[in-house]
Design an enzyme around this catalytic site. Sequence first.
Site, short mmCIF file in Angstrom:
data_model
loop_
_atom_site.label_atom_id
_atom_site.label_comp_id
_atom_site.label_asym_id
_atom_site.label_seq_id
_atom_site.Cartn_x
_atom_site.Cartn_y
_atom_site.Cartn_z
N HIS A 5 0.86 -1.19 0.00
CA HIS A 5 0.00 0.00 0.00
C HIS A 5 0.88 1.23 0.00
CE1 HIS A 5 -3.10 2.86 1.24
NE2 HIS A 5 -3.98 1.96 0.83
N ASP A 51 -7.93 -5.25 0.16
CA ASP A 51 -8.40 -5.97 -1.02
C ASP A 51 -8.04 -7.45 -1.03
OD1 ASP A 51 -9.58 -3.80 -2.18
OD2 ASP A 51 -7.71 -3.09 -3.07
N1 ACO Z 1 4.04 -7.54 -4.80
C1 ACO Z 1 5.38 -7.62 -4.97
N2 ACO Z 1 6.23 -6.59 -4.80
C2 ACO Z 1 5.68 -5.41 -4.46
C3 ACO Z 1 4.31 -5.25 -4.26
C4 ACO Z 1 3.47 -6.38 -4.43
N3 ACO Z 1 2.14 -6.28 -4.26
N4 ACO Z 1 4.04 -3.96 -3.92
C5 ACO Z 1 5.22 -3.33 -3.90
N5 ACO Z 1 6.22 -4.22 -4.23
C6 ACO Z 1 7.66 -3.97 -4.24
C7 ACO Z 1 8.06 -3.06 -5.41
O1 ACO Z 1 8.38 -3.80 -6.55
C8 ACO Z 1 9.24 -2.35 -4.80
O2 ACO Z 1 10.33 -3.25 -4.81
P1 ACO Z 1 11.82 -2.71 -5.10
O3 ACO Z 1 12.10 -1.71 -4.01
O4 ACO Z 1 12.67 -3.92 -5.05
O5 ACO Z 1 11.76 -2.06 -6.46
C9 ACO Z 1 8.86 -2.17 -3.34
O6 ACO Z 1 7.97 -3.25 -3.05
C10 ACO Z 1 8.21 -0.84 -3.01
O7 ACO Z 1 7.07 -0.71 -3.83
P2 ACO Z 1 6.51 0.66 -4.40
O8 ACO Z 1 6.02 0.41 -5.78
O9 ACO Z 1 7.48 1.76 -4.16
O10 ACO Z 1 5.31 0.91 -3.44
P3 ACO Z 1 4.16 1.94 -3.71
O11 ACO Z 1 3.86 2.51 -2.40
O12 ACO Z 1 4.46 2.87 -4.82
O13 ACO Z 1 2.99 0.97 -4.25
C11 ACO Z 1 0.98 -0.21 -4.43
C12 ACO Z 1 1.85 0.69 -3.56
C13 ACO Z 1 0.69 0.44 -5.80
C14 ACO Z 1 -0.37 -0.44 -3.74
C15 ACO Z 1 1.71 -1.56 -4.64
O14 ACO Z 1 2.04 -2.13 -3.39
C16 ACO Z 1 0.91 -2.56 -5.47
O15 ACO Z 1 0.91 -2.44 -6.69
N6 ACO Z 1 0.21 -3.53 -4.81
C17 ACO Z 1 -0.60 -4.48 -5.50
C18 ACO Z 1 -1.92 -3.85 -5.92
C19 ACO Z 1 -2.87 -3.66 -4.76
O16 ACO Z 1 -3.11 -4.57 -3.97
N7 ACO Z 1 -3.44 -2.46 -4.70
C20 ACO Z 1 -4.45 -2.15 -3.66
C21 ACO Z 1 -4.06 -0.99 -2.85
S1 ACO Z 1 -5.25 -0.78 -1.56
C22 ACO Z 1 -6.51 0.13 -2.20
O17 ACO Z 1 -6.39 0.83 -3.17
C23 ACO Z 1 -7.83 0.08 -1.48
#
Ligand code: ACO
Length: 429
Positions: free
Chosen positions: A305, A363
């Site tokens: 998140h 979610d």
């Molecule tokens: N699975 C695997 N790796 C992940 C995930 C995931 N779900 N989420 C983040 N990461 C990793 C990234 O690849 C990154 O790795 P790195 O540092 O080696 O490059 C690191 O964790 C940090 O991730 P960011 O992308 O910087 O995190 P950000 O805060 O921008 O993203 C987000 C948040 C978009 C929600 C992301 O976690 C994601 O895409 N999750 C899956 C989709 C999801 O479940 N969304 C629902 C959100 S809740 C809502 O809207 C009600």
Amino acid sequence: MSQTTPAQINFEGKAVDLPVMKGTLGPDVIDIRKLYAETDAFTYDPGFTSTASCESKITFIDGDKGVLLHRGYPIGQLAEKSSFLETCYLLLHGELPTAAEFEPFENSITRHTMLHEQFDKFFSGFRRDAHPMAIMTGAVGALSAFYHDSLDIHDLKQREISAHRLIAKMPTIAARAYKYSVGQPFVHPLNKLSYSENFLRMCFAVPAEEYVPNPILTKAMDRIFILHADHEQNASTSTVRLAGSSGANPFACIAAGIACLWGPSHGGANEEALNMLKEIGTPERIPEFIAGVKARKYKLMGFGHRVYKNYDPRATVMKQSADEVLEAVGDKNDPLFQVAKELEKIALNDEFFIERKLYPNVDFYSGITLSAMGFPTTMFTVLFALARTVGWIAQWKEMIEDPGQKIGRPRQLYTGAGQRDYVSISQRG
Ligand code: ACO
């Protein structure tokens, strides 16, 4: 809000003092409003990751600690002890209602659930296979063409009526969007039922059979609505505020919020989480799937998140609801639920996820729950929009009532062509 020692910025040899604002909770906020006037420079913050766009008293999130408070009350307590309508009152008015305050509020919401008869004609204008979010965006925007008596945003009473109309009519519109897609007749609201009972009945009752509300499903629905009611300045809420900052009417602003919520990075993630669980299929396939996540082939949907770098407090409640719903109407040994629980256990103990502070979000379990309740995946985001309407309208109302409110107008870092002279087409190339 109190103030503290100013922050100082040095730019091109000039030192500027910037006031620092302190909220009740959360990080201090550096007030940069006079920065441009004093330095001739803007700040750059795409995605607003470091920018507070407004002052608000509605919702507080501490993502590191996994805390979500509405008007100071923890989400877990509201989900456990409150109802969605009471939470609506809290978000709109700032305090939990007394019984004498709640009765007229509930009565007003209950009596605004019907739609103008002419409104139903909109639905038949859509293709049967239209995505229900497309219908929601259009239909909610169209409300402003029907309720002219609540469009004056400067009139407190009209603002209140439009807020009640939106909260009340959203379930009716959402249920009609669903019924239209499955080719069943619309079911009208029934005032003796609770908000969530009424919604489930409008979705799942058919004229050929008597509809008997299931208390476990009603409770789960109500909880899902509470869990999604508000989440401070997220993308769709900021959209509603920005649209409203120009003086647009509340129905148009909420339609803008729905359009933003539709995106897969925002409201569409629970659908993706469910699809992922279906793709994994059995617990034995989890290690292979996790290896793919680590190789960055795909993300673990329902994990991570932007704000929560700890367990999403809504996920804890959602998991409990999933348990209850599957026990009541599904298979408590549902392979998808088994996969979800096992996947969560493995991920929470794996260095890759621990290092990146990736925890289940709301979610992760909501898709399984909604699916067991009988909703198709296309309706998941619609349910989110229905619940979030109160948050949007509470935030919109707060903005309109803020005497310092201004039209939203971000600046930019321009990197296009410099000024140049027009060349006629015959002389180009
Ligand atoms: N699975 C695997 N790796 C992940 C995930 C995931 N779900 N989420 C983040 N990461 C990793 C990234 O690849 C990154 O790795 P790195 O540092 O080696 O490059 C690191 O964790 C940090 O991730 P960011 O992308 O910087 O995190 P950000 O805060 O921008 O993203 C987000 C948040 C978009 C929600 C992301 O976690 C994601 O895409 N999750 C899956 C989709 C999801 O479940 N969304 C629902 C959100 S809740 C809502 O809207 C009600």
